[in-house]
Scaffold this motif. Structure first.
Motif, PDB file in Angstrom:
ATOM      1  N   SER A 137       0.785  -1.094   0.113  1.00 46.74           N
ATOM      2  CA  SER A 137       0.162   0.139  -0.114  1.00 46.74           C
ATOM      3  C   SER A 137       0.956   1.247   0.024  1.00 46.74           C
ATOM      4  O   SER A 137       0.731   2.384  -0.717  1.00 46.74           O
ATOM      5  N   VAL A 138       1.917   1.326   0.870  1.00 48.50           N
ATOM      6  CA  VAL A 138       2.860   2.479   0.678  1.00 48.50           C
ATOM      7  C   VAL A 138       3.518   2.745  -0.537  1.00 48.50           C
ATOM      8  O   VAL A 138       3.449   3.793  -0.937  1.00 48.50           O
ATOM      9  N   THR A 139       3.765   1.628  -1.200  1.00 50.64           N
ATOM     10  CA  THR A 139       4.331   1.863  -2.511  1.00 50.64           C
ATOM     11  C   THR A 139       3.297   2.420  -3.697  1.00 50.64           C
ATOM     12  O   THR A 139       3.677   3.387  -4.647  1.00 50.64           O
ATOM     13  N   VAL A 140       2.250   1.811  -3.494  1.00 51.38           N
ATOM     14  CA  VAL A 140       1.293   2.300  -4.646  1.00 51.38           C
ATOM     15  C   VAL A 140       0.729   3.676  -4.322  1.00 51.38           C
ATOM     16  O   VAL A 140       0.650   4.499  -5.000  1.00 51.38           O
ATOM     17  N   ASP A 141       0.595   4.135  -3.091  1.00 50.33           N
ATOM     18  CA  ASP A 141       0.100   5.327  -2.621  1.00 50.33           C
ATOM     19  C   ASP A 141       1.232   6.514  -2.936  1.00 50.33           C
ATOM     20  O   ASP A 141       0.818   7.525  -3.533  1.00 50.33           O
ATOM     21  N   ASP A 142       2.568   5.925  -2.736  1.00 51.29           N
ATOM     22  CA  ASP A 142       3.335   7.123  -2.760  1.00 51.29           C
ATOM     23  C   ASP A 142       3.403   7.416  -4.260  1.00 51.29           C
ATOM     24  O   ASP A 142       3.614   8.903  -4.443  1.00 51.29           O
ATOM     25  N   ALA A 143       3.400   6.461  -5.277  1.00 50.22           N
ATOM     26  CA  ALA A 143       3.364   6.558  -6.525  1.00 50.22           C
ATOM     27  C   ALA A 143       2.092   7.583  -7.124  1.00 50.22           C
ATOM     28  O   ALA A 143       2.225   8.493  -7.657  1.00 50.22           O
ATOM     29  N   GLU A 144       0.977   7.022  -6.711  1.00 49.50           N
ATOM     30  CA  GLU A 144      -0.329   7.572  -7.097  1.00 49.50           C
ATOM     31  C   GLU A 144      -0.485   9.072  -6.605  1.00 49.50           C
ATOM     32  O   GLU A 144      -1.123   9.876  -7.150  1.00 49.50           O
ATOM     33  N   GLN A 145       0.096   9.265  -5.383  1.00 46.88           N
ATOM     34  CA  GLN A 145       0.008  10.631  -4.739  1.00 46.88           C
ATOM     35  C   GLN A 145       1.040  11.642  -5.370  1.00 46.88           C
ATOM     36  O   GLN A 145       1.141  12.878  -4.895  1.00 46.88           O
ATOM     37  N   GLY A 146       2.178  11.018  -6.251  1.00 48.76           N
ATOM     38  CA  GLY A 146       3.045  11.799  -6.786  1.00 48.76           C
ATOM     39  C   GLY A 146       4.191  12.330  -5.930  1.00 48.76           C
ATOM     40  O   GLY A 146       4.677  13.291  -5.755  1.00 48.76           O
ATOM     41  N   VAL A 147       4.253  11.139  -4.895  1.00 48.37           N
ATOM     42  CA  VAL A 147       5.188  11.669  -3.554  1.00 48.37           C
ATOM     43  C   VAL A 147       6.523  11.637  -4.222  1.00 48.37           C
ATOM     44  O   VAL A 147       7.167  10.583  -4.778  1.00 48.37           O
ATOM     45  N   THR A 148       7.255  12.760  -4.097  1.00 46.28           N
ATOM     46  CA  THR A 148       8.808  12.749  -4.769  1.00 46.28           C
ATOM     47  C   THR A 148       9.641  12.687  -3.524  1.00 46.28           C
ATOM     48  O   THR A 148      11.118  12.398  -4.032  1.00 46.28           O
ATOM     49  N   HIS A 149       9.407  13.005  -2.316  1.00 46.11           N
ATOM     50  CA  HIS A 149      10.328  12.566  -1.179  1.00 46.11           C
ATOM     51  C   HIS A 149       9.849  12.017  -0.179  1.00 46.11           C
ATOM     52  O   HIS A 149       8.749  12.416   0.446  1.00 46.11           O
ATOM     53  N   VAL A 150      10.424  10.719   0.256  1.00 45.77           N
ATOM     54  CA  VAL A 150       9.810   9.916   1.413  1.00 45.77           C
ATOM     55  C   VAL A 150      10.745  10.315   2.857  1.00 45.77           C
ATOM     56  O   VAL A 150      11.728  10.107   2.669  1.00 45.77           O
ATOM     57  N   VAL A 151      10.213  10.970   3.620  1.00 43.26           N
ATOM     58  CA  VAL A 151      10.976  11.367   4.864  1.00 43.26           C
ATOM     59  C   VAL A 151      10.536  10.629   6.002  1.00 43.26           C
ATOM     60  O   VAL A 151       8.961  10.943   6.337  1.00 43.26           O
ATOM     61  N   ARG A 152      11.191   9.740   6.579  1.00 40.56           N
ATOM     62  CA  ARG A 152      10.398   8.900   7.635  1.00 40.56           C
ATOM     63  C   ARG A 152      11.788   8.374   8.521  1.00 40.56           C
ATOM     64  O   ARG A 152      12.818   8.564   8.289  1.00 40.56           O
ATOM     65  N   GLY A 153      11.236   7.774   9.663  1.00 46.16           N
ATOM     66  CA  GLY A 153      12.425   7.233  10.707  1.00 46.16           C
ATOM     67  C   GLY A 153      13.363   6.147   9.949  1.00 46.16           C
ATOM     68  O   GLY A 153      12.942   5.382   9.051  1.00 46.16           O
ATOM     69  N   LEU A 166       6.384  -2.751 -10.695  1.00 48.39           N
ATOM     70  CA  LEU A 166       5.154  -2.145 -11.078  1.00 48.39           C
ATOM     71  C   LEU A 166       5.353  -0.906 -11.934  1.00 48.39           C
ATOM     72  O   LEU A 166       4.226  -0.049 -12.158  1.00 48.39           O
ATOM     73  N   GLU A 167       6.494  -0.590 -12.562  1.00 49.17           N
ATOM     74  CA  GLU A 167       6.706   0.483 -13.282  1.00 49.17           C
ATOM     75  C   GLU A 167       6.444   1.768 -12.684  1.00 49.17           C
ATOM     76  O   GLU A 167       5.668   2.604 -13.479  1.00 49.17           O
ATOM     77  N   LEU A 168       6.630   2.001 -11.455  1.00 47.93           N
ATOM     78  CA  LEU A 168       6.400   3.047 -10.553  1.00 47.93           C
ATOM     79  C   LEU A 168       7.692   4.244 -10.696  1.00 47.93           C
ATOM     80  O   LEU A 168       8.666   3.620 -10.388  1.00 47.93           O
ATOM     81  N   PRO A 169       7.426   5.588 -10.579  1.00 47.93           N
ATOM     82  CA  PRO A 169       8.402   6.263 -10.234  1.00 47.93           C
ATOM     83  C   PRO A 169       9.049   6.147  -8.893  1.00 47.93           C
ATOM     84  O   PRO A 169       8.570   5.720  -7.889  1.00 47.93           O
ATOM     85  N   GLU A 170      10.540   6.625  -8.897  1.00 45.38           N
ATOM     86  CA  GLU A 170      11.161   6.297  -7.623  1.00 45.38           C
ATOM     87  C   GLU A 170      11.274   7.604  -6.950  1.00 45.38           C
ATOM     88  O   GLU A 170      12.032   8.507  -7.261  1.00 45.38           O
ATOM     89  N   PRO A 171      10.811   7.626  -5.738  1.00 43.53           N
ATOM     90  CA  PRO A 171      11.014   8.869  -5.028  1.00 43.53           C
ATOM     91  C   PRO A 171      12.423   8.994  -4.384  1.00 43.53           C
ATOM     92  O   PRO A 171      13.134   8.079  -4.100  1.00 43.53           O
ATOM     93  N   VAL A 172      12.728  10.185  -3.872  1.00 45.18           N
ATOM     94  CA  VAL A 172      14.044  10.321  -2.929  1.00 45.18           C
ATOM     95  C   VAL A 172      13.641  10.112  -1.498  1.00 45.18           C
ATOM     96  O   VAL A 172      12.629  10.274  -0.991  1.00 45.18           O
ATOM     97  N   TYR A 173      14.618   9.204  -0.590  1.00 42.22           N
ATOM     98  CA  TYR A 173      14.377   8.887   0.681  1.00 42.22           C
ATOM     99  C   TYR A 173      15.135   9.528   1.310  1.00 42.22           C
ATOM    100  O   TYR A 173      16.574   9.903   1.116  1.00 42.22           O
ATOM    101  N   HIS A 174      14.671   9.933   2.662  1.00 45.96           N
ATOM    102  CA  HIS A 174      15.203  10.600   3.838  1.00 45.96           C
ATOM    103  C   HIS A 174      15.051   9.917   4.959  1.00 45.96           C
ATOM    104  O   HIS A 174      13.798  10.027   5.640  1.00 45.96           O
ATOM    105  N   HIS A 175      15.832   9.262   5.467  1.00 44.85           N
ATOM    106  CA  HIS A 175      15.651   8.506   6.838  1.00 44.85           C
ATOM    107  C   HIS A 175      16.267   9.034   7.852  1.00 44.85           C
ATOM    108  O   HIS A 175      17.366   9.319   7.717  1.00 44.85           O
ATOM    109  N   HIS A 176      15.429   9.532   8.759  1.00 45.06           N
ATOM    110  CA  HIS A 176      15.977  10.366   9.875  1.00 45.06           C
ATOM    111  C   HIS A 176      16.140   9.602  11.229  1.00 45.06           C
ATOM    112  O   HIS A 176      15.858   8.483  11.353  1.00 45.06           O
ATOM    113  N   ARG A 177      16.811  10.330  12.088  1.00 44.06           N
ATOM    114  CA  ARG A 177      17.326   9.691  13.366  1.00 44.06           C
ATOM    115  C   ARG A 177      15.932   9.445  14.227  1.00 44.06           C
ATOM    116  O   ARG A 177      15.009   9.925  13.866  1.00 44.06           O
ATOM    117  N   LEU A 178      16.138   8.402  15.078  1.00 43.71           N
ATOM    118  CA  LEU A 178      14.908   7.950  15.995  1.00 43.71           C
ATOM    119  C   LEU A 178      15.225   8.724  17.164  1.00 43.71           C
ATOM    120  O   LEU A 178      16.169   9.042  17.529  1.00 43.71           O
TER     121      LEU A 178
END
Ligand code: GLU
Length: 301
Positions: A216-232, A249-261
């Motif tokens: 669900s996270v992969t499908v939604d990030d693509a469908e919502q046009g998420v370009t940057h995934v910022v998460r823990g 699934l031939e979906l676009p690849e966002p940039v990822y930013h994993h931050h400290r916990l």
């Protein structure tokens, strides 16, 4: 800069699961997303990840929205709710199924544990574990005949659709990379090589829960046009699975930013049951939103 990069509007999202109150770690994630979105001239979205209907509760969703507004955050209304998106997840699962990359599996968690203990006793070798420490799925049903599969999916025992990881990695047809902008231990910035095989045959959907987190996270990030995934940083390794699904699934690849916990006083990751670090507890104790922002953003403030 490519034409696409010049015209793509930056989109960030905060994606909590409504199965408890938000704690300081969520505040950090939400505030960082909002700040990075502002800096990039982009949009900040709220997505309610209520796919696990056994744990999601409307009062927690209301609490999340109250806490985020108190922190000064805003998003386009209404927020996306994953429980309203089941057909999209089903379509993605069907596509992977048509590619011959999923199979129905029947072992419960207890049965997996028993099979693994038995195999370890017989071979004297440790069974491989995923990055979260759970044993990889033994994969017994991977090559069942069509009639045997049908008996399994039409039977009364609950089952899960799993990704056949070896076949999926082969179908991906080459190395998978993601662009990481987080930093610090285990989270170096730069191009990271994904290793989805470390997770084994991950669950994509269950007969009693219509989609997994990964799907669900992969499908939604693509469908919502998420370009940057910022998460823990706790989701750093899960990104490997998301990269694989994006490729298949031939979906676009966002940039990822994993931050400290933010860790609890016992040095462990905060969980939603840590009532004392809930944002609401600080608010009720009289802390201002500005003070809480300064507390969690710390050196990143
Ligand atoms: N819903 C997930 C959580 O609350 C976060 C998902 C994500 O940011 O990718 O942990």
């Amino acid at each position: 800069m490519s034409q696409l990069a010049m015209t793509t509007q930056p989109v960030f999202r905060f994606a909590p699961s409504p199965n408890g109150r938000l704690h300081l770690g969520h505040a950090l994630s939400a505030l960082l997303n909002d700040r990075m979105a502002r800096k990039a001239g982009g949009t900040f979205l709220l997505r309610i990840e209520d796919i696990d209907q056994t744990r999601a509760r409307p009062e927690f969703e209301a609490g999340i929205i109250e806490d985020l507004h108190w922190l000064g955050l805003d998003w386009p209304e209404p927020p996306r709710r994953q429980s309203e998106r089941l057909p999209a997840y089903r379509a993605a699962l069907d596509r992977l199924s048509r590619m011959g990359l999923v199979y129905p599996s029947i072992l419960s968690r207890g049965e997996i544990r028993a099979a693994v203990t038995k195999a370890e006793a017989e071979t004297g070798e440790p069974w491989p574990r995923d990055p979260d420490g759970a044993p990889l799925y033994p994969g017994r049903e991977r090559d069942l005949s069509s009639p045997a599969r049908a008996r399994l999916t039409e039977g009364s025992k609950p089952f899960a659709w799993r990704l056949d990881m070896a076949r999926a990695v082969e179908a991906a047809g080459g190395p998978l990379m993601w662009n990481e902008t987080g930093e610090g231990h285990e989270c170096e910035a730069g191009t990271i090589e994904a290793d989805p095989a470390a997770w084994g045959d991950v669950v994509l959907s269950r007969s009693d829960a219509p989609s997994s987190y990964h799907l669900s996270v992969t499908v939604d990030d693509a469908e919502q046009g998420v370009t940057h995934v910022v998460r823990g940083r706790d989701l750093f390794y899960a990104t490997s699975v998301h990269c694989l699904l994006q490729r298949l699934l031939e979906l676009p690849e966002p940039v990822y930013h994993h931050h400290r916990l933010i860790l609890g006083s016992d040095g462990r990751k905060l969980s939603k049951s840590n009532g004392d670090t809930a944002i609401a507890a600080y608010r009720e104790a009289g802390m201002s939103a500005d003070a809480l922002r300064a507390l969690v953003l710390g050196d990143q403030g």
